[in-house]
Design a protein around this motif. Sequence first.
Motif, PDB file in Angstrom:
ATOM      1  N   LEU A  79       0.819  -1.197   0.000  1.00 11.46           N
ATOM      2  CA  LEU A  79       0.000   0.000   0.000  1.00 11.46           C
ATOM      3  C   LEU A  79       0.863   1.262   0.000  1.00 11.46           C
ATOM      4  N   ALA A  80       1.972   1.198   0.750  1.00 13.17           N
ATOM      5  CA  ALA A  80       2.848   2.370   0.809  1.00 13.17           C
ATOM      6  C   ALA A  80       3.454   2.673  -0.555  1.00 13.17           C
ATOM      7  N   LEU A  81       3.603   1.622  -1.358  1.00  5.12           N
ATOM      8  CA  LEU A  81       4.170   1.814  -2.703  1.00  5.12           C
ATOM      9  C   LEU A  81       3.315   2.729  -3.566  1.00  5.12           C
ATOM     10  N   LEU A  82       2.020   2.828  -3.223  1.00  5.08           N
ATOM     11  CA  LEU A  82       1.109   3.557  -4.087  1.00  5.08           C
ATOM     12  C   LEU A  82       1.298   5.067  -4.009  1.00  5.08           C
ATOM     13  N   PHE A  83       2.065   5.555  -3.036  1.00  5.00           N
ATOM     14  CA  PHE A  83       2.069   6.996  -2.830  1.00  5.00           C
ATOM     15  C   PHE A  83       3.281   7.694  -3.406  1.00  5.00           C
ATOM     16  N   LEU A  84       4.250   6.934  -3.916  1.00  2.00           N
ATOM     17  CA  LEU A  84       5.438   7.592  -4.463  1.00  2.00           C
ATOM     18  C   LEU A  84       5.169   8.056  -5.893  1.00  2.00           C
ATOM     19  N   PRO A  85       5.698   9.206  -6.272  1.00  2.00           N
ATOM     20  CA  PRO A  85       5.535   9.671  -7.652  1.00  2.00           C
ATOM     21  C   PRO A  85       6.648   9.108  -8.543  1.00  2.00           C
ATOM     22  N   TYR A  86       6.458   7.918  -9.054  1.00  2.00           N
ATOM     23  CA  TYR A  86       7.500   7.337  -9.894  1.00  2.00           C
ATOM     24  C   TYR A  86       7.714   8.192 -11.118  1.00  2.00           C
ATOM     25  N   ALA A  87       8.951   8.348 -11.496  1.00  2.00           N
ATOM     26  CA  ALA A  87       9.306   9.153 -12.660  1.00  2.00           C
ATOM     27  C   ALA A  87       8.708  10.550 -12.555  1.00  2.00           C
ATOM     28  N   ASN A  88       8.546  11.034 -11.322  1.00  2.00           N
ATOM     29  CA  ASN A  88       8.009  12.368 -11.075  1.00  2.00           C
ATOM     30  C   ASN A  88       6.613  12.579 -11.637  1.00  2.00           C
ATOM     31  N   GLN A  89       5.876  11.504 -11.840  1.00  2.00           N
ATOM     32  CA  GLN A  89       4.469  11.644 -12.232  1.00  2.00           C
ATOM     33  C   GLN A  89       3.635  11.535 -10.964  1.00  2.00           C
ATOM     34  N   LEU A  90       2.647  12.429 -10.812  1.00  2.00           N
ATOM     35  CA  LEU A  90       1.837  12.397  -9.597  1.00  2.00           C
ATOM     36  C   LEU A  90       1.114  11.064  -9.481  1.00  2.00           C
ATOM     37  N   SER A  91       1.100  10.545  -8.278  1.00  2.00           N
ATOM     38  CA  SER A  91       0.414   9.271  -8.071  1.00  2.00           C
ATOM     39  C   SER A  91      -1.092   9.468  -8.176  1.00  2.00           C
ATOM     40  N   PRO A  92      -1.792   8.563  -8.841  1.00  2.49           N
ATOM     41  CA  PRO A  92      -3.251   8.717  -8.927  1.00  2.49           C
ATOM     42  C   PRO A  92      -3.934   8.520  -7.580  1.00  2.49           C
ATOM     43  N   PHE A  93      -3.202   7.958  -6.596  1.00  2.00           N
ATOM     44  CA  PHE A  93      -3.821   7.717  -5.293  1.00  2.00           C
ATOM     45  C   PHE A  93      -3.513   8.831  -4.301  1.00  2.00           C
ATOM     46  N   ALA A  94      -2.827   9.871  -4.768  1.00  3.44           N
ATOM     47  CA  ALA A  94      -2.349  10.882  -3.827  1.00  3.44           C
ATOM     48  C   ALA A  94      -3.506  11.655  -3.218  1.00  3.44           C
ATOM     49  N   PHE A  95      -3.359  12.014  -1.964  1.00  3.03           N
ATOM     50  CA  PHE A  95      -4.310  12.925  -1.326  1.00  3.03           C
ATOM     51  C   PHE A  95      -3.544  13.764  -0.315  1.00  3.03           C
ATOM     52  N   THR A  96      -4.163  14.833   0.162  1.00  2.71           N
ATOM     53  CA  THR A  96      -3.483  15.709   1.113  1.00  2.71           C
ATOM     54  C   THR A  96      -3.193  14.949   2.396  1.00  2.71           C
ATOM     55  N   GLY A  97      -1.948  14.891   2.752  1.00  2.00           N
ATOM     56  CA  GLY A  97      -1.600  14.187   3.986  1.00  2.00           C
ATOM     57  C   GLY A  97      -1.191  12.751   3.768  1.00  2.00           C
ATOM     58  N   ASP A  98      -1.005  12.326   2.528  1.00  2.00           N
ATOM     59  CA  ASP A  98      -0.654  10.914   2.336  1.00  2.00           C
ATOM     60  C   ASP A  98       0.762  10.621   2.828  1.00  2.00           C
ATOM     61  N   ALA A  99       1.567  11.689   3.019  1.00  2.53           N
ATOM     62  CA  ALA A  99       2.913  11.457   3.545  1.00  2.53           C
ATOM     63  C   ALA A  99       2.838  10.800   4.919  1.00  2.53           C
ATOM     64  N   PHE A 100       1.848  11.189   5.701  1.00  6.96           N
ATOM     65  CA  PHE A 100       1.724  10.622   7.049  1.00  6.96           C
ATOM     66  C   PHE A 100       1.273   9.170   6.967  1.00  6.96           C
ATOM     67  N   LEU A 101       0.342   8.912   6.054  1.00  6.77           N
ATOM     68  CA  LEU A 101      -0.099   7.530   5.886  1.00  6.77           C
ATOM     69  C   LEU A 101       1.083   6.668   5.462  1.00  6.77           C
ATOM     70  N   PHE A 102       1.900   7.200   4.565  1.00 11.43           N
ATOM     71  CA  PHE A 102       3.085   6.484   4.101  1.00 11.43           C
ATOM     72  C   PHE A 102       3.972   6.111   5.287  1.00 11.43           C
ATOM     73  N   ALA A 103       4.278   7.123   6.119  1.00 12.39           N
ATOM     74  CA  ALA A 103       5.166   6.870   7.259  1.00 12.39           C
ATOM     75  C   ALA A 103       4.556   5.858   8.214  1.00 12.39           C
ATOM     76  N   TYR A 104       3.256   5.974   8.443  1.00 11.58           N
ATOM     77  CA  TYR A 104       2.637   5.081   9.425  1.00 11.58           C
ATOM     78  C   TYR A 104       2.438   3.685   8.865  1.00 11.58           C
ATOM     79  N   LEU A 105       2.335   3.560   7.535  1.00  8.85           N
ATOM     80  CA  LEU A 105       2.249   2.213   6.969  1.00  8.85           C
ATOM     81  C   LEU A 105       3.562   1.475   7.208  1.00  8.85           C
ATOM     82  N   LEU A 106       4.672   2.182   7.040  1.00 10.40           N
ATOM     83  CA  LEU A 106       5.951   1.548   7.365  1.00 10.40           C
ATOM     84  C   LEU A 106       5.955   1.129   8.836  1.00 10.40           C
TER      85      LEU A 106
END
Lengths: 312, 676, 217
Positions: A79-106
């Motif tokens: 799930l955490a993989l979904l939030f990175l912008p690969y090749a600098n393209q915005l992730s389609p799953f991005a939302f405001t605050g997803d950085a925190f979800l990313f950190a907490y998923l780890l």
Amino acid sequence: MPQNPFFWWAGLITALLLAPLLPGVINKTKACFVGRQGPSLLQPYYNLHKLFRKDCIRSSTSCGPLAWAPGLELSALLLALLFLPYANQLSPFAFTGDAFLFAYLLGLGRFALVIGAMDTGSSFEGMGASREVQFAALTEGAFFAVIGFLAFASRSLNLSEMLSCPLPANVPTVIAAVILAAGIAFIVMLVENSRVPFDDPETHLELTMIHEAMILDYSGPDLGFILYSAALKLWLMTALVVLMLLPGDLASAPVLFILHLLGVLLGGIVIGAVEAVSARFRFLKLPQFLLGALCTALIALALTVIGTGGGR
Amino acid sequence: MLLSALSCFILFAAVLFLLFFGAVWSWFSRRRPERAKWLGALSAMLGCCAGTVLALPAAAQWVPAQHFAFLGLHWQIDALAGFFMLPVLLLGLAAAGHSLGYLQGHGGQRQGTYWFFFNLTLLAMLLVCAAATYIELLLAWELMGVMSFALVAFSFQEQETRHAAWVYLLACHAGAVFLILMFVLAGNPNPGYAGTAVACGLLGFGLKAGFPILHVWLPEAHPAAPAPVSAIMSAAMLNLGIYGILRFLPPVSPGLLGWLLLGLGLSGALLGIVLALAQVNLKRLLAYSSIENMGIAFLGLGLGFLGLSQQNAAMAVCGLGGGLLHLWNHALLKGTLFLLAGAVFKSTGTLIIDKMGGLGKDLPVSKNLFIANAAALSGLPPGNAFLSEIMIYLAAFQGVLSGNHVILAAAIIAAVGLALSGGLAAAAFCKASAAVFLGAARNPRNHEPHPECRLMLGPELFLSLLALASVIFAPWLWENILPGVLQQSPLIGGGSWPLSAEHGSQTLSAVRNFSFAIIALIAVLGFLRHRQLRRKVLDTGCTWDCGYALPTARMQYTGTAFTQPLSDYFRLTLGRHRSTVPVQGYFPQEAAVHITASDPGDRLVWHPLSRFTARIADKTRRIQSGYLHLYILMILIALIAMLIYAVASSLPPAAAPEPALPAAGQLHQNAAPLQP
Amino acid sequence: MNDLLSLLLGALLVLNLLLASASRLRHCIKLVAIQGVLLGLLSLACAQSSGGHNWQFLLVMILSLLIKGGLLPYLLLYTMRRISVRRELEPVVGYSLSLVIILALTGGAFWLSSITPTAVAHGASPLVLPAALSTISTGLFLMVTRRKAITQVIGFLVFENGISIFGTGMMIHNGLLVELGLLLDIFALVFIMGLAVFNINRSFQHIDTHSLNALGD
């Protein structure tokens, strides 16, 4: 910057497929440094294939978590993989605050692993788990300071925009700050993935390991899950560092995709080089080191703030 | 409108009636324990159900706020009151059910006594929420303190319990004194007293809500009280301190309040969780974690008030809403954890973590519930506490982006502190769940493990399901309930601009969707693994332990050992708080480490304070000579002194410039024309 | 070119943190040497970004590279070896707490420079003032909280480096004169210190300043 979701999906699939290559690259680099031939680059794939075919043996002390921890860790990382912008393209799953979800998923993955380790009642695994929670708690602070820097530099709370935004040209100090923050992110990556100099994944003494000590009792497909998740995590964090260093307006999407891929593999080589030339730190010094990383990340933020100047 | 007012009144009266008469009746039938038990439990449950029917529509603003007089006093039930009533009622319901199981084996007159105080505590807490003015609040507050004191002292035969109960009673009364002071000062028209009134209010409510340093009663009272009572106190009663601040604190500038709450919250969160790490008593650990979670809620509220003062709508909404949401989430999760600690205590007879281990095989459902709730309370994603923490993070990062350098520095420190406390909370709860439920039993059981008690399991499941439901309903709660609740607080509402929930609701619904994605993914992976393993030989053997073939239970990592590096790092183990039996010789027979972390609030503030008081008391004891003549002389001296003071201060203002007296003179002048 | 300047200043800021957490004497001396080298480079960067007075800046650069980056650390190392001092620093305040305090001091430096008027604060870069203030306070902090006499000299060196950052970064008129004076000063100081510490060590067998307190009466 034109968006091309195709390259994002390509980046995701590459991450899923090529993740086990990264430990291979690291091991190859280490072997080259000491003048050995080393295992094949594809060795992690062979290992995974072998493990998934194997039978499973389970500790009789276990009362359950040992069985579900690997799956939980893998799903948190997927799930955490979904939030990175690969090749600098915005992730389609991005939302405001997803950085925190990313950190907490780890964090969730780590929690599962620690609970699984404690489930066996083994003293070695207890030791590893104890160290893991200690260092993870202190790393969390440094990671959030880095996120704070990224958020301020990109004026956004969304991991995709944070990592893919072009460098603000009007801030004179931003290059210094980005280099500092990426350095800290690299350190966070090393700690999170239990690499030298914070943990030695290939020592022969279980007493001195963190991550490897926690997974002593896994076997068969469960161990395969864990190895694959570890590879994914390594890829994930390396990609994070690489994306921090790649400004989003550098080139067109295909070029960025190639650059990002090469960057991650180069990251593997750098990790291997660091492992080859440095020894593990003393565990007692680690908390202090992590605190220093946290302070440095805050200084990176301060650099950006002072560079931005106005606003007060 | 009239109908809803009438039904509200009737429901309120019914709740009061049920709880009160259930209490009294079970007290009078305390010679028949069975009857007292069922009377008390049923009336508590029915009362809570009726109360939920009353509080839920109020909190959700389906009905307008109601004011009415009852028993000659004024009560009001609006969104804010309803929001804080709901945890009391739901926790009351669960705790009443749990008590049925927990009190099994307590015969004699104890059942009647317990249910008497239990129902009255619930009643007092509801009255605190419904109080419309100071008088009702003070009455209900004092009733709540005294009734819950009796519950804390339930097992008064033990020395420690008595001590804890006295500490608790002292804290309650000190809080009440501060509140009375606050109301007196706030009523004073002189604006010079406003600051003192706010300080008194914060002290008084902070004593209940577990401000750092003022928290001393918490880690004492919670382990001493029966588990269901700790659940209610920790999950619902602590909230009432915050309710008091939101509703009754005299007007104060949001900026000042924001900075205060931010500082208190940050220190409380870090202090609480660092101390929780080092505890060996399960319920004490949970109590310290309550201090941490209250700190997180304060942090959110503080950020919100700072946002209010900065006119930063996003920061204000996310901070205030996140803080309130965290109270709700903490109530559900911590309630369940305390109830589970009760079940563990019933099963093992001890609360010392280092003596347990391997309980997961005896209590499988409890084990899973405990691990799930512990993970959720550490703020990990599929859990509900993550929703409120992410809102508080959003508030902090809005502050980072706001452009004001001072706010930026405070906000980033708050965010980093929150992250640190999250990581440490994960460590503390890993310790708690691992050392209690996982591994092998460290002490041989002296009795057969009995199956899990259904009466205790039901409420735990109920609360866990509520926690899950609050993940589902969080966006709805955020959009429809929290703005209305926040508007009711005089500190927030009545502001020049309306609070809107548009900030953050998108994030909340995204997080909810991803939470369910995680759960689905876990299920899919579990299924795949199961299918993969079905065709395989699945073998069990002893833990590998690096080739050592005879691992014993005593070789496991204990809870103390698990967190020893962290508690060493935070210097909790200085001096006499740590005793070690060092490793000696080539084949050491014995080695041990014992860590007792003493509370810094206790050590640095309260003990010196009490020593100081005792010294003064010793000095003044000399006056107590026992001679009547001397006493009369003292009275005489005091009278003369007062006389001199009165004469001196009633001189014209030019001679004696005290501010109080001219005001009194003015009052006389004002009063004179009214007399005809 | 501004990039080089801000990189150097950022590195100087991080160096303060490293100084606070360094636990070995030799490591500490090395860090001070690095600081001296960075200082030399800083004057080069300033020269490039300003344009004028190139030979002055060049002279300062060469001098500070030679003296601060080479000579003084060598002297310190030499003293250290001669008196065979123990390698640990024996701090009064623990390393982690030191880090937090240095961070707070740095934050204070940033705050101070953000409230000073822009015309004064901005020499070559907005970072000069915070970096200088932070280095100065780190030097003072090291002097206060480390026990050994030799670390007090290191603290003084750091303190002086902070002043040099300020002087170089602000491009003060006649900066060269001030700079040379400072260099002479510090050189004399380290020299005298070396003699003094050596003599103290010979008469007392240690250089723990706490034990010297007993001589007070």
